[in-house]
Enzyme design. Structure first.
Site, PDB file in Angstrom:
ATOM      1  N   ARG A  15       0.804  -1.216   0.000  1.00 43.45           N
ATOM      2  CA  ARG A  15       0.000   0.000   0.000  1.00 43.45           C
ATOM      3  C   ARG A  15       0.844   1.277   0.000  1.00 43.45           C
ATOM      4  O   ARG A  15       0.341   2.363  -0.242  1.00 43.45           O
ATOM      5  CB  ARG A  15      -0.943  -0.028   1.225  1.00 43.45           C
ATOM      6  CG  ARG A  15      -2.054  -1.053   1.105  1.00 43.45           C
ATOM      7  CD  ARG A  15      -2.717  -1.354   2.448  1.00 43.45           C
ATOM      8  NE  ARG A  15      -1.924  -2.271   3.269  1.00 43.45           N
ATOM      9  CZ  ARG A  15      -2.301  -2.738   4.466  1.00 43.45           C
ATOM     10  NH1 ARG A  15      -3.444  -2.340   4.990  1.00 43.45           N
ATOM     11  NH2 ARG A  15      -1.541  -3.582   5.145  1.00 43.45           N
ATOM     12  N   ARG A 332      29.850  23.011   3.405  1.00 51.38           N
ATOM     13  CA  ARG A 332      29.712  21.674   2.817  1.00 51.38           C
ATOM     14  C   ARG A 332      30.522  20.638   3.603  1.00 51.38           C
ATOM     15  O   ARG A 332      31.335  20.988   4.459  1.00 51.38           O
ATOM     16  CB  ARG A 332      30.099  21.742   1.340  1.00 51.38           C
ATOM     17  CG  ARG A 332      29.058  22.530   0.524  1.00 51.38           C
ATOM     18  CD  ARG A 332      29.508  22.747  -0.889  1.00 51.38           C
ATOM     19  NE  ARG A 332      29.877  21.500  -1.529  1.00 51.38           N
ATOM     20  CZ  ARG A 332      30.676  21.410  -2.591  1.00 51.38           C
ATOM     21  NH1 ARG A 332      31.195  22.515  -3.122  1.00 51.38           N
ATOM     22  NH2 ARG A 332      30.965  20.246  -3.116  1.00 51.38           N
ATOM     23  N   ASN A 385      40.475  25.355  -6.630  1.00 52.14           N
ATOM     24  CA  ASN A 385      40.947  24.026  -6.217  1.00 52.14           C
ATOM     25  C   ASN A 385      40.859  22.971  -7.309  1.00 52.14           C
ATOM     26  O   ASN A 385      41.387  21.879  -7.153  1.00 52.14           O
ATOM     27  CB  ASN A 385      40.156  23.549  -4.991  1.00 52.14           C
ATOM     28  CG  ASN A 385      38.670  23.392  -5.287  1.00 52.14           C
ATOM     29  OD1 ASN A 385      38.103  24.168  -6.054  1.00 52.14           O
ATOM     30  ND2 ASN A 385      38.061  22.393  -4.707  1.00 52.14           N
TER      31      ASN A 385
HETATM   32  C1  UD1 Z   1      -1.972  -5.851  11.367  1.00 49.09           C
HETATM   33  C2  UD1 Z   1      -2.950  -6.739  12.163  1.00 49.09           C
HETATM   34  C3  UD1 Z   1      -4.147  -5.900  12.582  1.00 49.09           C
HETATM   35  C4  UD1 Z   1      -3.700  -4.683  13.360  1.00 49.09           C
HETATM   36  C5  UD1 Z   1      -2.657  -3.878  12.588  1.00 49.09           C
HETATM   37  C6  UD1 Z   1      -2.041  -2.817  13.469  1.00 49.09           C
HETATM   38  C7  UD1 Z   1      -2.718  -9.008  11.296  1.00 49.09           C
HETATM   39  C8  UD1 Z   1      -3.326 -10.078  10.451  1.00 49.09           C
HETATM   40  N1  UD1 Z   1      -3.384  -7.854  11.361  1.00 49.09           N
HETATM   41  O1  UD1 Z   1      -2.644  -5.456  10.173  1.00 49.09           O
HETATM   42  O2  UD1 Z   1      -5.030  -6.681  13.379  1.00 49.09           O
HETATM   43  O3  UD1 Z   1      -4.825  -3.864  13.661  1.00 49.09           O
HETATM   44  O4  UD1 Z   1      -1.577  -4.737  12.141  1.00 49.09           O
HETATM   45  O5  UD1 Z   1      -1.200  -1.966  12.768  1.00 49.09           O
HETATM   46  O6  UD1 Z   1      -1.702  -9.257  11.918  1.00 49.09           O
HETATM   47  N2  UD1 Z   1       4.613  -8.792   8.029  1.00 49.09           N
HETATM   48  C9  UD1 Z   1       5.552  -9.797   7.882  1.00 49.09           C
HETATM   49  N3  UD1 Z   1       5.251 -10.893   7.148  1.00 49.09           N
HETATM   50  C10 UD1 Z   1       4.028 -11.072   6.563  1.00 49.09           C
HETATM   51  C11 UD1 Z   1       3.067 -10.044   6.720  1.00 49.09           C
HETATM   52  C12 UD1 Z   1       3.382  -8.935   7.465  1.00 49.09           C
HETATM   53  O7  UD1 Z   1       6.666  -9.693   8.407  1.00 49.09           O
HETATM   54  O8  UD1 Z   1       3.842 -12.103   5.919  1.00 49.09           O
HETATM   55  C13 UD1 Z   1       4.958  -7.607   8.830  1.00 49.09           C
HETATM   56  C14 UD1 Z   1       4.917  -6.316   8.047  1.00 49.09           C
HETATM   57  O9  UD1 Z   1       6.193  -5.990   7.510  1.00 49.09           O
HETATM   58  C15 UD1 Z   1       4.462  -5.304   9.086  1.00 49.09           C
HETATM   59  C16 UD1 Z   1       3.685  -6.134  10.100  1.00 49.09           C
HETATM   60  O10 UD1 Z   1       4.010  -7.470   9.847  1.00 49.09           O
HETATM   61  O11 UD1 Z   1       5.560  -4.690   9.739  1.00 49.09           O
HETATM   62  C17 UD1 Z   1       2.180  -5.939   9.989  1.00 49.09           C
HETATM   63  O12 UD1 Z   1       1.756  -6.255   8.664  1.00 49.09           O
HETATM   64  P1  UD1 Z   1       0.699  -5.352   7.898  1.00 49.09           P
HETATM   65  O13 UD1 Z   1       0.521  -5.910   6.559  1.00 49.09           O
HETATM   66  O14 UD1 Z   1       1.029  -3.934   8.042  1.00 49.09           O
HETATM   67  O15 UD1 Z   1      -0.618  -5.683   8.750  1.00 49.09           O
HETATM   68  P2  UD1 Z   1      -1.886  -4.761   8.917  1.00 49.09           P
HETATM   69  O16 UD1 Z   1      -2.784  -4.912   7.748  1.00 49.09           O
HETATM   70  O17 UD1 Z   1      -1.486  -3.387   9.277  1.00 49.09           O
HETATM   71 MG    MG Z   2       0.300  -2.399   9.244  1.00 49.72          MG
END
Ligand code: UD1
Ligand code: MG
Length: 456
Positions: A15, A332, A385
């Site tokens: 996103r 600089r 320079n």
């Molecule tokens: C997640 C939560 C949601 C919460 C929100 C808070 C889940 C399913 N949902 O949603 O309930 O309200 O965070 O901000 O957990 N990541 C990985 N591997 C993956 C997927 C994600 O390492 O396979 C990491 C991402 O880099 C990120 C974090 O996990 O730092 C959260 O992932 P993101 O996709 O942002 O989840 P949200 O949709 O925000």
């Molecule tokens: Mg998130």
């Protein structure tokens, strides 16, 4: 019994619509994941494991030895991500904090509070929740009639009734370590996104009869999860307010905090005054009783006490106490200005050392040079320079006088106490205390003007 932390940082961040991985995006000059690890470190953990995947190299290069790493080769969800830490943490007894790399505003105090709450309640899992005015996009915390947490439902999986819930999952949790890894095995990907959700661990534990707890944070602003550029800008604004408030509380005057941009790691001394539209970035350190005038940009620069900077740009340099710079000067990288140096308008200094009390009031370029103390550098002086291919270095001795509009063609050495006549182009070394004139002599043609055609 130890304390462990898992930081989730493997997602691409679709996103964000960016070639840069989400957790590497900066908020107030520092990558989001670095903010998170800084807070986690302060709590004091026996192990910190960061889950990396997309952009793994960049994240590891940034965090280095501050963390161990587990690789998630495919991004199958937050539950799947945590599971990757099993080989590092799976057999340990104790408490495990899980936190997302995209929640940069959560503070050390809040992390500490939720961990203490968890340990005191004896729960197998505790979620950090927040009450949101606009819960859209977040997982919702579903509680039963007695008020106990039942489960978390993701926005995309929520029904009409659940979408109205304003208590959100912040993405930070505390678990009993063994219960966490055991329960992760039971999480499925049967949901709207086809992902293994970490929050499902809560529902499974609850159904198995374990105690699950929730801790609602006081300050909703800390809960912001950055998934797109709009949230990134919000995080920047909130973090900036926090940073500016901190500096004001430490005795720094910000004339207009809403237009003052100070990066997270900047240090500023008491009684320094900062005017509007100033940017202070990176690892800059500013001393006491300084004045930083409007429109100045200071990057990775160390500044002593009582330094006056007006509408100028300073990069990767060291400025001693009592120096006066600007307006419209450019210092600089790799420059060192000794105490009480004066640099006036339209002066550029690069990769040079300037001795104390040396003055260059106007329109000067000093590049790749070493200047002694108490030198007067006249208006329009240029250290030449660059010969088109190579850069050369020059030295100018203490107590010398460089007349206006002099070109000092590098490499050249001007001795102590030397005097360079205005308009000279100096190509040879000048001994100590010598006068150097390198310009054609003036000739006056007497009564010549009367003979000009238009005067006749
Ligand atoms: C997640 C939560 C949601 C919460 C929100 C808070 C889940 C399913 N949902 O949603 O309930 O309200 O965070 O901000 O957990 N990541 C990985 N591997 C993956 C997927 C994600 O390492 O396979 C990491 C991402 O880099 C990120 C974090 O996990 O730092 C959260 O992932 P993101 O996709 O942002 O989840 P949200 O949709 O925000
Ligand atoms: Mg998130």
């Amino acid at each position: 019994m130890g304390n462990y932390a898992i930081i989730l940082a493997a997602g691409k961040g679709t996103r964000m619509k960016s070639s840069l991985y989400k957790v590497m995006h900066k908020v107030c000059g520092k990558a989001m994941v670095e903010h998170v690890i800084s807070h986690v470190e302060k709590v004091g953990m026996d192990n910190i494991v960061t889950i990396v995947g997309c952009g793994a190299d960049a994240v590891q290069e940034l965090l280095q030895e501050r963390s161990e790493y587990a690789l998630q080769t495919e991004q199958l969800g937050t539950g799947h991500a945590v599971k990757q830490a099993k080989s590092l943490l799976g057999d340990k007894k104790g408490t495990t904090l899980v936190i997302c790399g995209d929640t940069p505003l959560i503070t050390e105090e809040t992390i500490q509070s939720v961990m203490t709450h968890h340990q005191e309640s004896g729960a197998k899992a505790t979620i950090l929740t927040a009450y949101a005015n606009n819960p859209s996009g977040y997982g919702r915390v579903v509680r039963n009639q007695e008020g106990f947490v039942e489960k978390i439902v993701e926005h995309k999986d929520a029904n009409q009734e659940e979408l109205l819930i304003q208590e959100i999952n912040t993405g930070t949790y505390v678990f009993d370590n063994e219960a966490l890894f055991e329960t992760l095995e039971k999480v499925t990907n049967d949901n709207a996104q086809g992902e293994y959700y970490l929050p499902d661990v809560i529902e499974i534990l609850k159904q198995e009869g374990h105690t699950v707890s929730a801790f609602q944070m006081k300050d909703i602003e800390e809960s912001l999860g950055v998934n797109d550029r709009v949230a990134l800008a919000q995080a920047e604004r909130l973090m900036r307010q926090r940073i500016n408030t901190y500096h004001m509380q430490q005795g720094v005057s910000l004339i207009d905090p809403s237009s003052t941009y100070i990066d997270s790691d900047v240090v500023i001394g008491e009684d320094t005054i900062i005017e509007p539209n100033v940017l202070i970035k990176g690892k800059s350190i500013i001393g006491k009783q300084c004045f930083i005038g409007m429109g100045s940009e200071i990057v990775d620069t160390i500044i002593g006490n009582q330094v006056n900077v007006r509408s100028s740009c300073l990069e990767q340099s060291t400025i001693d106490s009592g120096v006066d710079i600007g307006p419209m000067a450019h210092i600089r990288p790799n420059s060192v200005l000794g105490s009480h140096v004066h640099v006036g308008n339209f002066v550029e200094i690069k990769n040079s050392i300037i001795g104390s009390e040396t003055k260059m009031g106007h329109l000067t370029y000093i590049g790749d040079a070493v200047l002694g103390e108490r030198i007067n550098v006249g208006c329009g002086t240029i250290v030449v320079n660059y010969d088109g291919k190579n850069k050369h270095r020059s030295t100018i001795g203490s107590d010398s006088f460089i007349g206006c509009n002099a070109n000092l063609v590098s490499p050249v050495h001007i001795g102590n106490g030397a005097f360079i006549a205005a308009g000279s182009t100096i190509t040879q070394d000048v001994p100590d205390d010598a006068l150097a004139i390198a310009r054609s002599r003036q000739e006056n043609k007497l009564h010549y003007v009367e003979k000009l055609p238009h005067k006749k």
